[in-house]
Motif scaffolding. Structure first.
Motif, PDB file in Angstrom:
ATOM      1  N   THR A  21       0.683  -0.907   0.483  1.00 11.13           N
ATOM      2  CA  THR A  21      -0.413   0.247  -0.106  1.00 11.13           C
ATOM      3  C   THR A  21       0.831   1.675  -0.280  1.00 11.13           C
ATOM      4  OG1 THR A  21      -0.112   0.130   2.482  1.00 11.13           O
ATOM      5  CG2 THR A  21      -1.758  -1.226   1.634  1.00 11.13           C
ATOM      6  N   VAL A  26       1.342  -4.317   4.032  1.00 10.78           N
ATOM      7  CA  VAL A  26       0.130  -5.003   4.406  1.00 10.78           C
ATOM      8  C   VAL A  26       0.816  -6.548   5.107  1.00 10.78           C
ATOM      9  CG1 VAL A  26      -1.922  -5.263   5.389  1.00 10.78           C
ATOM     10  CG2 VAL A  26      -1.472  -3.135   4.824  1.00 10.78           C
ATOM     11  N   SER A  48     -10.548  -8.368  14.677  1.00 10.92           N
ATOM     12  CA  SER A  48     -10.463  -7.859  13.533  1.00 10.92           C
ATOM     13  C   SER A  48     -10.112  -7.228  12.836  1.00 10.92           C
ATOM     14  CB  SER A  48     -11.549  -6.299  13.253  1.00 10.92           C
ATOM     15  OG  SER A  48     -12.152  -5.314  12.237  1.00 10.92           O
ATOM     16  N   SER A  50      -6.953  -9.307  11.515  1.00 18.43           N
ATOM     17  CA  SER A  50      -6.308  -9.996  11.899  1.00 18.43           C
ATOM     18  C   SER A  50      -5.919 -11.150  10.612  1.00 18.43           C
ATOM     19  CB  SER A  50      -7.140 -11.445  12.595  1.00 18.43           C
ATOM     20  OG  SER A  50      -7.864 -11.899  12.767  1.00 18.43           O
ATOM     21  N   GLU A 185     -18.057 -15.417   7.933  1.00 19.36           N
ATOM     22  CA  GLU A 185     -18.355 -14.518   8.998  1.00 19.36           C
ATOM     23  C   GLU A 185     -20.402 -14.313   7.820  1.00 19.36           C
ATOM     24  OE1 GLU A 185     -18.267 -12.169  11.536  1.00 19.36           O
ATOM     25  OE2 GLU A 185     -15.819 -11.940  11.074  1.00 19.36           O
TER      26      GLU A 185
HETATM   27  N1  LIG Z   1      -6.491  -4.951  -0.693  1.00 19.55           N
HETATM   28  C1  LIG Z   1      -6.006  -4.962  -0.191  1.00 19.55           C
HETATM   29  N2  LIG Z   1      -5.126  -3.813   0.512  1.00 19.55           N
HETATM   30  C2  LIG Z   1      -4.630  -3.827   1.291  1.00 19.55           C
HETATM   31  N3  LIG Z   1      -5.012  -3.848   2.738  1.00 19.55           N
HETATM   32  C3  LIG Z   1      -5.929  -4.784   3.142  1.00 19.55           C
HETATM   33  C4  LIG Z   1      -6.357  -5.166   1.593  1.00 19.55           C
HETATM   34  N4  LIG Z   1      -7.878  -5.507   2.023  1.00 19.55           N
HETATM   35  C5  LIG Z   1      -7.435  -6.293   3.516  1.00 19.55           C
HETATM   36  N5  LIG Z   1      -6.527  -5.352   4.176  1.00 19.55           N
HETATM   37  C6  LIG Z   1      -5.570  -5.097   4.981  1.00 19.55           C
HETATM   38  O1  LIG Z   1      -5.632  -6.714   4.959  1.00 19.55           O
HETATM   39  C7  LIG Z   1      -5.537  -6.753   6.999  1.00 19.55           C
HETATM   40  C8  LIG Z   1      -6.205  -8.479   7.086  1.00 19.55           C
HETATM   41  O2  LIG Z   1      -7.416  -8.210   6.749  1.00 19.55           O
HETATM   42  P1  LIG Z   1      -8.512  -8.919   6.770  1.00 19.55           P
HETATM   43  O3  LIG Z   1      -9.649  -8.541   5.797  1.00 19.55           O
HETATM   44  O4  LIG Z   1      -8.419 -10.540   6.111  1.00 19.55           O
HETATM   45  O5  LIG Z   1      -9.300  -8.571   7.957  1.00 19.55           O
HETATM   46  P2  LIG Z   1     -10.440  -9.928   8.820  1.00 19.55           P
HETATM   47  O6  LIG Z   1      -9.295 -10.481   9.899  1.00 19.55           O
HETATM   48  O7  LIG Z   1     -11.163 -10.743   8.425  1.00 19.55           O
HETATM   49  O8  LIG Z   1     -11.036  -8.681   9.624  1.00 19.55           O
HETATM   50  P3  LIG Z   1     -12.961  -8.649   9.877  1.00 19.55           P
HETATM   51  O9  LIG Z   1     -12.868  -8.892  11.776  1.00 19.55           O
HETATM   52  O10 LIG Z   1     -12.980  -7.319  10.409  1.00 19.55           O
HETATM   53  O11 LIG Z   1     -13.588  -9.226   8.942  1.00 19.55           O
HETATM   54  C9  LIG Z   1      -6.145  -5.937   7.200  1.00 19.55           C
HETATM   55  O12 LIG Z   1      -5.668  -5.247   8.555  1.00 19.55           O
HETATM   56  C10 LIG Z   1      -7.088  -4.884   6.145  1.00 19.55           C
HETATM   57  O13 LIG Z   1      -6.412  -3.766   6.587  1.00 19.55           O
END
Ligand SMILES: Nc1ncnc2c1ncn2[C@@H]1O[C@H](COP(=O)(O)OP(=O)(O)OP(=O)(O)O)[C@@H](O)[C@H]1O
Ligand SMILES: [Mg+2]
Length: 343
Positions: A21, A26, A48, A50, A185
């Motif tokens: 990014t 990330v 959230s 993770s 979810e």
């Molecule tokens: N396309 C993207 N570009 C940059 N960062 C991303 C992208 N998609 C997700 N992230 C980042 O990757 C990390 C993991 O995101 P992810 O969506 O897998 O989390 P999650 O565990 O599913 O969370 P939630 O419980 O909120 O759904 C987060 O920090 C998110 O901001």
């Protein structure tokens, strides 16, 4: 047990997904491994951010491979999905592995009837007559619990309730008899009673079809009720992995303890509920050593140095620098003590 219920369906090894990014890379997923068997529901739980969704989307080839740095292996049916072409992935997504999301409405086109969309989903992968496809769709709508399925065939998505939309999405996910269902979810947007019904439906389908299910959730109560195995994720890594029964009986990672103490579960029902102090770390600038150490009530010198690996036991593993015997003792003490005393 019949052979189908122990067949290994999916083998993920050392999967990492790093997303560049403007602010830096990330590390959304940072080296996770797991297997999924037929007839198994595997829970993925964690706060959230993770990496739960990104890891699932990567399995399906839904993360942009041009921009993301993806490594590891995702073995399905003898080949690595990370190496598959876009058209191979499309076949896998339609037929073999399907996914349902949090927001069912987003997966349905607003301008076509639910039934027509399902018919098209069949015909995209199989050369069948419309009439035959239609019959199959009505049957499936009935199976997923849509009342008056034949009449409901022609309704538009907005004419369905939230729970019915999610049932329609489940029908969509099942229409081509997949072997794996990934549910990210699936019930978060629904009210509690409908949540329970949808989870029951997923369980029933899993049993009947002997498919493998990956269920992503924030909710440890859901994990306890419907999964056989569970991955606990923190900052893109697996911190605990084991059979659901073992993880609930004797959680071995301080993060899992925090999760368990933050929800009403039988184990800890006599105590006050509390959140885990602090916030998840930046996935661009991860803490050194164990990513959880800044929030860990048990952290000691050294936790900020080396990154702990999952210990090498087959059925229940955790990635923590504490000695296993210490962890067992501390958990036993924590579950007995009132909330304030263990702070
Ligand atoms: N396309 C993207 N570009 C940059 N960062 C991303 C992208 N998609 C997700 N992230 C980042 O990757 C990390 C993991 O995101 P992810 O969506 O897998 O989390 P999650 O565990 O599913 O969370 P939630 O419980 O909120 O759904 C987060 O920090 C998110 O901001
Ligand atoms: Mg998510």
């Amino acid at each position: 047990m019949p052979e189908t219920s122990t067949a290994r369906l999916l083998e993920v090894s050392d999967l990492a997904v790093h997303l560049p990014t403007r602010d830096g890379v990330v590390k959304a997923v940072d080296g996770i491994s797991y297997t999924l068997n037929a007839g198994e529901t595997l829970g993925i739980v964690g706060e959230s951010g993770s990496g739960k969704s990104v890891s699932c989307l990567t399995v399906l080839g839904l993360i942009n491979r041009d921009s993301a740095q993806i490594s590891g292996r995702v073995i399905y049916d003898g080949s690595d999905l990370l190496e598959a072409t876009e058209s191979e992935l499309r076949m896998v997504r339609g037929n073999e592995i399907s996914m349902i999301f949090q927001d069912p409405f987003a997966g349905l086109h607003p301008l076509f009837s639910v039934g027509d969309q399902l018919v098209e989903a069949i015909r995209a992968h199989e050369d069948v007559k419309k009439r035959v496809a239609r019959e199959r769709v009505v049957e499936l709508l009935h199976e997923v619990g849509i009342p008056q399925a034949a009449e409901r065939f022609s309704s538009y998505p907005h004419e369905y309730s939230g729970g019915m939309q999610q049932r329609a999405m489940i029908a969509m996910a099942l229409i081509n008899n997949p072997r794996i269902l990934i549910a990210d979810e699936p019930t978060t947007a629904l009210d509690v009673t409908v949540q329970a019904q949808i989870l029951e439906l997923i369980e029933k389908i899993k049993e009947e079809l002997s498919i493998g299910v990956i269920l992503v959730t924030h909710d440890l109560g859901v994990v306890r009720d419907v999964t056989q195995n569970v991955l606990v994720m923190y900052a893109g890594r697996i911190v605990e992995h084991g059979s659901t029964a073992a993880v609930f009986a004797e959680p071995k990672h301080p993060y899992t303890w925090g999760l368990m103490e933050s929800i009403p579960l039988l184990e800890v029902e006599t105590r006050d509920l509390r959140a885990i102090d602090g916030a998840p770390p930046s996935l661009i600038h991860l803490p050194t050593g164990c990513a959880f150490h800044p929030r860990c009530t048990q952290a000691f010198e050294g936790c900020d140095k080396a990154r702990p690996e999952l210990d090498q036991t087959e059925h229940h593993q955790a990635a923590c620098h504490l000695a296993r015997t210490d962890r067992d003792r501390i958990w036993q003490e924590r579950r007995r003590r009132p909330a304030d005393a263990s702070r």
